[in-house]
Design an enzyme around this catalytic site. Structure first.
Site, PDB file in Angstrom:
ATOM      1  N   ASP A  70       0.833  -1.197   0.000  1.00 28.18           N
ATOM      2  CA  ASP A  70       0.000   0.000   0.000  1.00 28.18           C
ATOM      3  C   ASP A  70       0.873   1.255   0.000  1.00 28.18           C
ATOM      4  O   ASP A  70       0.366   2.366  -0.134  1.00 28.18           O
ATOM      5  CB  ASP A  70      -0.999   0.014   1.156  1.00 28.18           C
ATOM      6  CG  ASP A  70      -0.350  -0.048   2.533  1.00 28.18           C
ATOM      7  OD1 ASP A  70       0.896  -0.040   2.607  1.00 28.18           O
ATOM      8  OD2 ASP A  70      -1.093  -0.112   3.527  1.00 28.18           O
TER       9      ASP A  70
ATOM     10  N   ASP B  50      -1.166  -6.288  -0.660  1.00 26.17           N
ATOM     11  CA  ASP B  50      -1.327  -5.601   0.621  1.00 26.17           C
ATOM     12  C   ASP B  50      -2.767  -5.141   0.781  1.00 26.17           C
ATOM     13  O   ASP B  50      -3.270  -4.338  -0.022  1.00 26.17           O
ATOM     14  CB  ASP B  50      -0.380  -4.389   0.651  1.00 26.17           C
ATOM     15  CG  ASP B  50       0.154  -4.097   2.038  1.00 26.17           C
ATOM     16  OD1 ASP B  50      -0.322  -4.719   3.007  1.00 26.17           O
ATOM     17  OD2 ASP B  50       1.043  -3.242   2.148  1.00 26.17           O
TER      18      ASP B  50
ATOM     19  N   GLU C 183       8.764  -4.318  10.919  1.00 23.37           N
ATOM     20  CA  GLU C 183       9.164  -3.014  10.387  1.00 23.37           C
ATOM     21  C   GLU C 183       9.576  -2.056  11.492  1.00 23.37           C
ATOM     22  O   GLU C 183       8.850  -1.864  12.464  1.00 23.37           O
ATOM     23  CB  GLU C 183       8.039  -2.381   9.560  1.00 23.37           C
ATOM     24  CG  GLU C 183       8.435  -1.017   8.990  1.00 23.37           C
ATOM     25  CD  GLU C 183       7.463  -0.453   7.977  1.00 23.37           C
ATOM     26  OE1 GLU C 183       7.701   0.675   7.509  1.00 23.37           O
ATOM     27  OE2 GLU C 183       6.458  -1.131   7.646  1.00 23.37           O
TER      28      GLU C 183
END
Length: 296
Positions: A59, A98, A197
């Site tokens: 995304d 995503d 992340e």
């Protein structure tokens, strides 16, 4: 064949298609896993030629391709368009779509419908969703419906505002435990892999022994099973802010701007097109054309 005859080199061996079992095997063997994002046919072709293992239609394309200020505004239909284009450029890597903000949070039924669209309409092999908690429940529902799911913990851009902005997560022991619980919940829900992340390298190193599925890091240190970067970041195409974990391997945007500037200068200076860039008519055909125009 004479002794001096040249032998044509053998064509490169075709790589086997990357599957979920292949990813699990790579983790077991300690072979690093490579993932990049791609959002269209040309970038997918580049990923294919480069030999990566997974391609994520992230995304992040909301910002890098569609020009939104964040990932939140991108719609499911827009993501499906990007994923369909990437699918047409891929043969070997596993393709992951995503799931955008608002496409899976409301209910298991909504999550399953959205995931099914990624598979049926865009040809994705799997989907990805962010966060643990209720997202782990959605992940379980999608997996139970027969669609592989990749999880995502740490900095989750769709909820960046709630997390205090685009900043590293898990830097205190308590917050690190939250990230760990999210990751374990996603594994328990049946996710085939999890993205870490923007979390401290020490957190990744500490948690890795608890995880049986491949972990793909982005700003999560070297202990993870693989690494992912955004296509436009690693190639220097995107002109926006680059996160600390981004390493630029090329400066493609600079080359693109230079090329268009040279084209602009040549057009304005009447140096392009040159004769070799055009097509010609036989002289007698030119004469006939002029006669036809006179008599028109």
């Amino acid at each position: 064949m004479s002794a001096g005859a040249r032998v044509s080199p053998a064509p490169p061996a075709k790589r086997p298609t990357v599957t979920l079992s292949k990813l699990a095997e790579k983790k077991a063997l300690g072979e690093p896993i490579v993932m990049v994002t791609a959002y269209d046919y040309p970038s997918a072709q580049v990923a294919e030629a480069a030999g990566v293992d997974l391609v994520l239609v992230g995304d992040s394309g909301a910002m890098t391709v569609l020009g939104y200020p964040s990932t939140v505004p991108v719609s499911l239909d827009e993501m499906l368009m990007l994923a369909s284009a990437a699918r047409r450029g891929l043969t070997t890597p596993l393709l992951v779509g995503d799931m955008p903000f608002g496409s899976y949070e409301a209910s298991d039924e909504q999550a399953i419908r959205s995931a099914q669209r990624f598979v049926k309409e865009a040809g994705c092999d799997a989907v990805k969703l962010e966060r643990g908690g209720s997202s782990a429940e959605r992940a379980r529902a999608i997996v139970d419906a027969g669609i592989p799911v990749m999880g995502h913990v740490g900095l989750t851009p769709q909820s960046a505002t709630a997390l205090g902005g685009y900043r590293s997560q898990g830097r205190t022991a308590e917050r690190a435990m939250e990230v760990t619980r999210d990751a374990l919940a996603l594994q328990e829900a049946g996710c085939f892999a999890i993205v870490f992340e923007a979390v401290p390298a020490e957190l990744s190193e500490t948690v890795m022994p608890l995880l049986e599925v491949p972990v793909i890091g982005i700003g999560a240190g070297p202990a993870t099973d693989g690494q992912v970067l955004v296509f436009h970041d690693l190639l220097g195409i995107y002109d926006g802010h680059a996160a600390r974990f981004v390493k630029r391997y090329a400066n493609v945007r600079e080359a693109m701007v230079k090329g268009v500037q040279e084209f602009t200068a040549e057009v304005r200076g009447r140096r392009y097109p040159e004769p070799e860039h055009g097509y010609t008519m036989a002289p007698d055909e030119v004469t006939r054309l002029r006669e036809l125009l006179v008599n028109h």
